[in-house]
Design an enzyme around this catalytic site. Structure first.
Site, PDB file in Angstrom:
ATOM      1  N   GLY A 250      25.589  12.793  47.434  1.00 37.37           N
ATOM      2  CA  GLY A 250      24.563  11.981  48.090  1.00 37.37           C
ATOM      3  C   GLY A 250      23.302  12.778  48.375  1.00 37.37           C
ATOM      4  O   GLY A 250      22.179  12.278  48.222  1.00 37.37           O
ATOM      5  N   ASP A 251      23.468  14.021  48.790  1.00 35.73           N
ATOM      6  CA  ASP A 251      22.319  14.899  49.034  1.00 35.73           C
ATOM      7  C   ASP A 251      21.571  15.156  47.728  1.00 35.73           C
ATOM      8  O   ASP A 251      20.338  15.228  47.705  1.00 35.73           O
ATOM      9  CB  ASP A 251      22.778  16.230  49.633  1.00 35.73           C
ATOM     10  CG  ASP A 251      23.716  16.043  50.805  1.00 35.73           C
ATOM     11  OD1 ASP A 251      23.539  15.064  51.556  1.00 35.73           O
ATOM     12  OD2 ASP A 251      24.645  16.859  50.962  1.00 35.73           O
TER      13      ASP A 251
END
Length: 307
Positions: A250-251
């Protein structure tokens, strides 16, 4: 310049055990250690994609020194505030059939430490990007991110917020350029369960109504939805891959979105780059590198767009 803020960074110790048994001595078959924290992950991926940035945050003790050393080895510029007491946390991920995690709590952050961060942030200027990512320790209020945004209001800084619950909701009145919940976090805000891209759309639009300029909702294997400030909603599938490590995917999407948006201000390019960067990280033991991302972008089938 792009800045990332990781309030509670960590050393992430990942161990593989053949058949873990509680109450017994278990021996690892493989182990790795990484500098961790959502903002730090964004910084590493941006650097891997050739985009200079500066990682901000708080570090303490021998673990904090090691976090900085590991980032230096990856050519990530750091400007951390060194805390007087305690040590930066160690997070343990145990992989043995199922994955289990033990996350440390991190050192105490005082008001004096917060003031030192505020002094660094005063130098941000128009069109700088500040990525506020991840959880905060219990010693800080849930208004911590929104307090930072309030202090910089009117300077033309673009805020990217990747946080949950009140940390995210409190930021919305300051009209962040981008917020990135996943579908579970978005559903948690509104008390609903969101499983498909179609389910996500109306709630992403609600976050826009509440103040966010762009809402990027990551959905792991289901892809992502972007409710963009151009009035369009973009929906993208996830490319299939052999999942190796979900940590940081997600990052990586956040970093990829920023990297894809910067050259042309194109939301479709931003979403495709974000999706492909997230996939590249998920398919690797370490975070995405440019060569792998470029290969995925070359075969990405395209997005669905609705007005």
């Amino acid at each position: 310049m792009i800045y990332t803020l990781t309030v509670n960074p960590s050393l992430d110790y990942i161990v593989d055990v053949e058949d873990f048994k509680t109450g017994e001595v278990n021996r690892t078959k493989a182990e790795k250690i990484f500098a961790g924290g959502k903002g730090i992950n964004v910084s590493i991926v941006l650097q891997n994609l050739g985009i200079k940035n500066i990682a901000l945050g708080f570090t303490a003790g021998f673990t904090g020194s090691q976090i900085e050393n590991m980032l230096a080895q990856k050519n990530v510029a750091c400007d951390f505030i060194k805390l007087k007491d305690g040590f930066s946390r160690i997070n343990v991920k145990l992989r043995s059939g199922e994955e289990s995690e033990i996350n440390g709590q991190g050192p105490q952050i005082t008001q004096k430490d917060v003031s030192a961060l505020d002094e660094k942030l005063e130098y941000l200027k128009k069109d700088d990007v500040l990525v506020l990512a991840g959880s905060i320790p219990k010693s800080l209020p849930q208004s911590f991110y929104s307090n930072i945004m309030a202090s910089l209001e009117g300077k033309g800084v673009r805020f990217v917020v990747d946080a949950t619950r009140d940390l995210l909701k409190n930021s919305l009145k300051y009209k962040p350029f981008l917020v990135k919940p996943n579908n579970f976090e978005l559903g948690e805000i509104f008390g609903v369960e969101l499983k498909t891209r179609e389910d996500v759309v109306p709630y992403a639009l609600k976050l826009k109504e509440m103040g966010a300029q762009n809402v990027l909702v990551s959905m792991a294997g289901e892809g992502a939805v972007l409710a963009a400030s151009d009035g369009n909603v973009y929906k993208g599938k996830a490319l299939k891959c052999n999942l190796v490590n979900s940590v940081g995917a997600g990052d990586s999407m956040v970093a990829g979105f920023i990297a894809g948006y910067m050259p042309s201000s194109s939301y479709s390019d931003a979403l495709i780059t974000g999706l492909c960067t997230g996939t590249a990280s998920a398919a690797s033991e370490e975070l995405a590198v440019k060569a792998d991302v470029d290969k995925l972008i070359a075969v990405y089938p395209g997005l669905e767009k609705q007005n």
